[in-house]
Design a protein around this motif. Sequence first.
Motif, PDB file in Angstrom:
ATOM      1  N   LEU A 356       0.701  -1.049   0.036  1.00 30.21           N
ATOM      2  CA  LEU A 356       0.053   0.014   0.062  1.00 30.21           C
ATOM      3  C   LEU A 356       0.862   1.282   0.189  1.00 30.21           C
ATOM      4  N   PRO A 357       0.379   2.265  -0.706  1.00 29.63           N
ATOM      5  CA  PRO A 357       0.883   3.570  -0.572  1.00 29.63           C
ATOM      6  C   PRO A 357       0.695   4.112   0.882  1.00 29.63           C
ATOM      7  N   ASP A 358       1.557   5.180   1.121  1.00 31.61           N
ATOM      8  CA  ASP A 358       1.162   6.343   2.101  1.00 31.61           C
ATOM      9  C   ASP A 358      -0.194   6.772   2.029  1.00 31.61           C
ATOM     10  N   GLY A 359      -0.705   6.905   3.099  1.00 31.53           N
ATOM     11  CA  GLY A 359      -2.034   7.693   2.961  1.00 31.53           C
ATOM     12  C   GLY A 359      -3.305   6.509   2.647  1.00 31.53           C
ATOM     13  N   ALA A 360      -2.913   5.426   2.208  1.00 27.81           N
ATOM     14  CA  ALA A 360      -3.812   4.469   1.608  1.00 27.81           C
ATOM     15  C   ALA A 360      -4.524   3.612   3.204  1.00 27.81           C
ATOM     16  N   VAL A 361      -5.728   3.240   3.148  1.00 27.23           N
ATOM     17  CA  VAL A 361      -6.140   2.364   4.136  1.00 27.23           C
ATOM     18  C   VAL A 361      -7.113   1.283   3.703  1.00 27.23           C
ATOM     19  N   LEU A 362      -6.901  -0.069   3.953  1.00 25.45           N
ATOM     20  CA  LEU A 362      -7.614  -0.889   3.297  1.00 25.45           C
ATOM     21  C   LEU A 362      -8.196  -1.988   4.454  1.00 25.45           C
ATOM     22  N   GLY A 363      -9.675  -2.001   4.088  1.00 22.58           N
ATOM     23  CA  GLY A 363     -10.262  -2.981   5.367  1.00 22.58           C
ATOM     24  C   GLY A 363     -10.921  -3.922   4.537  1.00 22.58           C
ATOM     25  N   ALA A 364     -11.287  -5.176   4.973  1.00 24.11           N
ATOM     26  CA  ALA A 364     -11.896  -6.131   4.477  1.00 24.11           C
ATOM     27  C   ALA A 364     -12.579  -7.094   5.577  1.00 24.11           C
ATOM     28  N   VAL A 365     -13.787  -7.498   5.438  1.00 23.04           N
ATOM     29  CA  VAL A 365     -14.508  -8.296   6.356  1.00 23.04           C
ATOM     30  C   VAL A 365     -15.274  -9.299   5.600  1.00 23.04           C
ATOM     31  N   ASP A 366     -15.623 -10.443   6.432  1.00 22.94           N
ATOM     32  CA  ASP A 366     -16.720 -11.334   5.961  1.00 22.94           C
ATOM     33  C   ASP A 366     -17.876 -10.722   6.782  1.00 22.94           C
ATOM     34  N   THR A 367     -18.801 -10.573   5.952  1.00 25.87           N
ATOM     35  CA  THR A 367     -20.110  -9.912   6.649  1.00 25.87           C
ATOM     36  C   THR A 367     -20.502 -10.545   7.835  1.00 25.87           C
ATOM     37  N   ASP A 368     -20.350 -12.055   7.861  1.00 27.45           N
ATOM     38  CA  ASP A 368     -20.919 -12.736   8.981  1.00 27.45           C
ATOM     39  C   ASP A 368     -20.343 -12.431  10.146  1.00 27.45           C
ATOM     40  N   GLY A 369     -19.122 -11.688  10.039  1.00 31.92           N
ATOM     41  CA  GLY A 369     -18.347 -11.414  11.459  1.00 31.92           C
ATOM     42  C   GLY A 369     -17.181 -12.565  11.718  1.00 31.92           C
ATOM     43  N   SER A 370     -17.156 -13.655  10.850  1.00 34.47           N
ATOM     44  CA  SER A 370     -16.005 -14.717  11.314  1.00 34.47           C
ATOM     45  C   SER A 370     -15.471 -15.109   9.887  1.00 34.47           C
ATOM     46  N   ASP A 371     -14.053 -14.641   9.863  1.00 35.25           N
ATOM     47  CA  ASP A 371     -13.457 -14.774   8.654  1.00 35.25           C
ATOM     48  C   ASP A 371     -12.854 -16.318   8.823  1.00 35.25           C
ATOM     49  N   GLY A 372     -13.192 -17.227   7.757  1.00 35.51           N
ATOM     50  CA  GLY A 372     -12.407 -18.468   7.727  1.00 35.51           C
ATOM     51  C   GLY A 372     -13.224 -19.309   9.357  1.00 35.51           C
ATOM     52  N   SER A 373     -12.225 -19.534  10.079  1.00 34.52           N
ATOM     53  CA  SER A 373     -12.813 -20.321  11.317  1.00 34.52           C
ATOM     54  C   SER A 373     -12.027 -19.399  12.572  1.00 34.52           C
ATOM     55  N   THR A 374     -11.938 -18.201  12.450  1.00 38.32           N
ATOM     56  CA  THR A 374     -11.410 -17.242  13.300  1.00 38.32           C
ATOM     57  C   THR A 374     -12.333 -16.654  14.053  1.00 38.32           C
ATOM     58  N   ASP A 375     -11.881 -15.697  15.032  1.00 34.52           N
ATOM     59  CA  ASP A 375     -13.159 -14.751  15.886  1.00 34.52           C
ATOM     60  C   ASP A 375     -12.911 -13.515  15.347  1.00 34.52           C
ATOM     61  N   ALA A 376     -12.060 -13.093  14.299  1.00 32.57           N
ATOM     62  CA  ALA A 376     -12.099 -11.911  13.717  1.00 32.57           C
ATOM     63  C   ALA A 376     -12.938 -11.814  12.265  1.00 32.57           C
ATOM     64  N   ALA A 377     -13.495 -10.730  11.949  1.00 27.49           N
ATOM     65  CA  ALA A 377     -14.407 -10.735  10.599  1.00 27.49           C
ATOM     66  C   ALA A 377     -13.354 -10.263   9.681  1.00 27.49           C
ATOM     67  N   GLY A 378     -12.309  -9.730   9.877  1.00 26.40           N
ATOM     68  CA  GLY A 378     -11.257  -9.330   8.863  1.00 26.40           C
ATOM     69  C   GLY A 378     -10.333  -8.527   9.618  1.00 26.40           C
ATOM     70  N   ALA A 379      -9.903  -7.395   8.881  1.00 24.31           N
ATOM     71  CA  ALA A 379      -8.786  -6.623   9.074  1.00 24.31           C
ATOM     72  C   ALA A 379      -8.836  -5.177   8.520  1.00 24.31           C
ATOM     73  N   LEU A 380      -8.074  -4.335   9.032  1.00 22.62           N
ATOM     74  CA  LEU A 380      -7.939  -3.024   8.521  1.00 22.62           C
ATOM     75  C   LEU A 380      -6.627  -2.619   8.716  1.00 22.62           C
ATOM     76  N   VAL A 381      -5.794  -2.181   7.466  1.00 19.58           N
ATOM     77  CA  VAL A 381      -4.515  -2.007   7.414  1.00 19.58           C
ATOM     78  C   VAL A 381      -4.112  -0.909   6.517  1.00 19.58           C
ATOM     79  N   ASP A 382      -2.820  -0.494   6.917  1.00 14.28           N
ATOM     80  CA  ASP A 382      -2.054   0.621   5.944  1.00 14.28           C
ATOM     81  C   ASP A 382      -0.766   0.316   5.521  1.00 14.28           C
ATOM     82  N   ALA A 383      -0.391   1.525   5.104  1.00 13.84           N
ATOM     83  CA  ALA A 383       1.123   1.368   4.883  1.00 13.84           C
ATOM     84  C   ALA A 383       1.975   0.959   5.925  1.00 13.84           C
ATOM     85  N   GLY A 384       1.952   1.325   7.074  1.00 14.82           N
ATOM     86  CA  GLY A 384       2.653   1.016   8.102  1.00 14.82           C
ATOM     87  C   GLY A 384       2.399  -0.338   8.933  1.00 14.82           C
TER      88      GLY A 384
END
Length: 437
Positions: A356-384
Amino acid sequence: MFADRGALADSPAHDLALDCLAAGIEAGRPARAVERNCSVDGDVLRIRDAEYDLSAFDEVVLLGGGKAADGLAAALENLLGDRISGGVVVTHEPTADPERVTVREGEHPEPGEGSVAGASAVLERAAAADERTLVLAAITGGGSALLCAPAEGLSVRDLRAVTRELLDAGAAIDEVNAVRRTCSGVKGGGLAAAAAPAAIVGLLMSDVVDDDPAVIASGPTVPTETDPEVALAVLDRYGVDLPTVGAWLRDASTTSAPDVDVDNHVLASGRDAVDAARDLAADRGYEPCVLARRLGGEASEAGRFHAAVARELAESGDPVEPPAVLLSGGETTVSVTGDGDGGPNLEFALAGAAALPDGAVLGAVDTDGSDGSTDAAGALVDAGTVGDADADAASRALAENDSYAFLDERGALLRTGATGTNVDDLRVLVVERPVRF
C-alpha cells in the motif's frame, strides 16, 4: 459494531473505512432486507414483484437454515405477526429470538451432529405441511453446513471431511456445493420436495458471487438434477481422495430434479453491502469507485491487486481522482498449504498491506463476522502495518496461512462477533491524497 474502534480509527481515512464496512454489514441485515423487499397489505403478502393471498392458506410455516436464518425468521415474524403458525430454522450463533419459530444450532463451516439434528427437525416439519400450507423457506449463507442430511450410505463425518478437504484446497463455493448437493437429502430441492404439496416460497440471502439460488446453501428450495460424475470431477480437480465418499459417488446414479414448484426470491446480497458503502463514501465527499461486486480468486492475489490500484490512483488519478474510496465484493478463496490461523479477508489484507502507498487504508471483512474459522471478521491495514523490518515475517505468515497471528500482534484485526447476516465479503480502500513516488 467494531470492538476497540477507538484504537483502530486513528485517522480520517481509517474512520471512513470502518464506517463504510459497518454500513455494508448493516445493509445486509435480515431486517433491512425484509423492509426493502416485503410488505403486507390486508391479506396480501408482497415479496418483490410477487403477491401471495394469505387467506388461501390454513397456516404459514417458516423453515430453513443459515447464519442469518434466525434473524430472517424474526424479521418475517415482525412483518406477519400471528399469521405465522410456527416453524424451525437452524443457525450457527443465534443473534435473534423469534417467538413462533424454533431456532436450532448447528455447526459451521463443517457440519456436525447439531446440523444433522436441525435438518431432521426442519424436514420433519416440512413433511407435515399440506396443500393448505404456505411454507416460507428462510435460506441464507452458511446453510450448506447448517442443514446437513447425509444421503443413505454416508455419515456426517464423511460430509465434514469432504467439506474440509475442498475448502483447504481452495475450491470455489459452487464447486464445494456441487459435491454437497449430490451427497445430501435436503439440498438441491430436498426441502421443497419434503414440503410438497404445500405452496413453497424461498426467501434467500446470498453469500455467493452470482446470487444463484441453486448455489446459496446448496439450493434446498431449488429442484436440481444431481450427477455424481460432476461431484467426482470436483474431487479429482482438487486432489481430494476420500475412499468412502469416492466409492459412494461411483456407485450413485444421476437423480432427476424433484418435481415441485417453488418461487425463490433473493432478498439481499453482497451488492447491497457494496452499494451502501459506496453511498456513504459519496455522502462524505469522497469519489466512490466499485472495482467489482463479484471478485473471486486467490485472496492474497486480490489483496496485491487492490494495493496496485491504490498506488495507481495515488500516483496518476486513475481510475478516479483522490480523495476516493474503492470498493469490491464477492468471495475469494485460500489454498491452504500451512497450518496457521486465518481466512480469506485476513490474507487479502496482509498481502495488500505490504504494497500500500502512504495515506491509503484497506479494510476487508466477512459480513457474517467470522473470517474462516477465526473470531475476527477481517482486518484494517495501512502502509505501516507491514514495515520494511516486517516484510519477511509477513511473507512467512502468508506462506504458512498464519495471517491472524501477524495482524493480531499489530492491532489490525476487526472483531464484530456474529453480525446476524451473511452477504459475502466487503472490501474498502480509502486513498486520501495523491502521492509522488
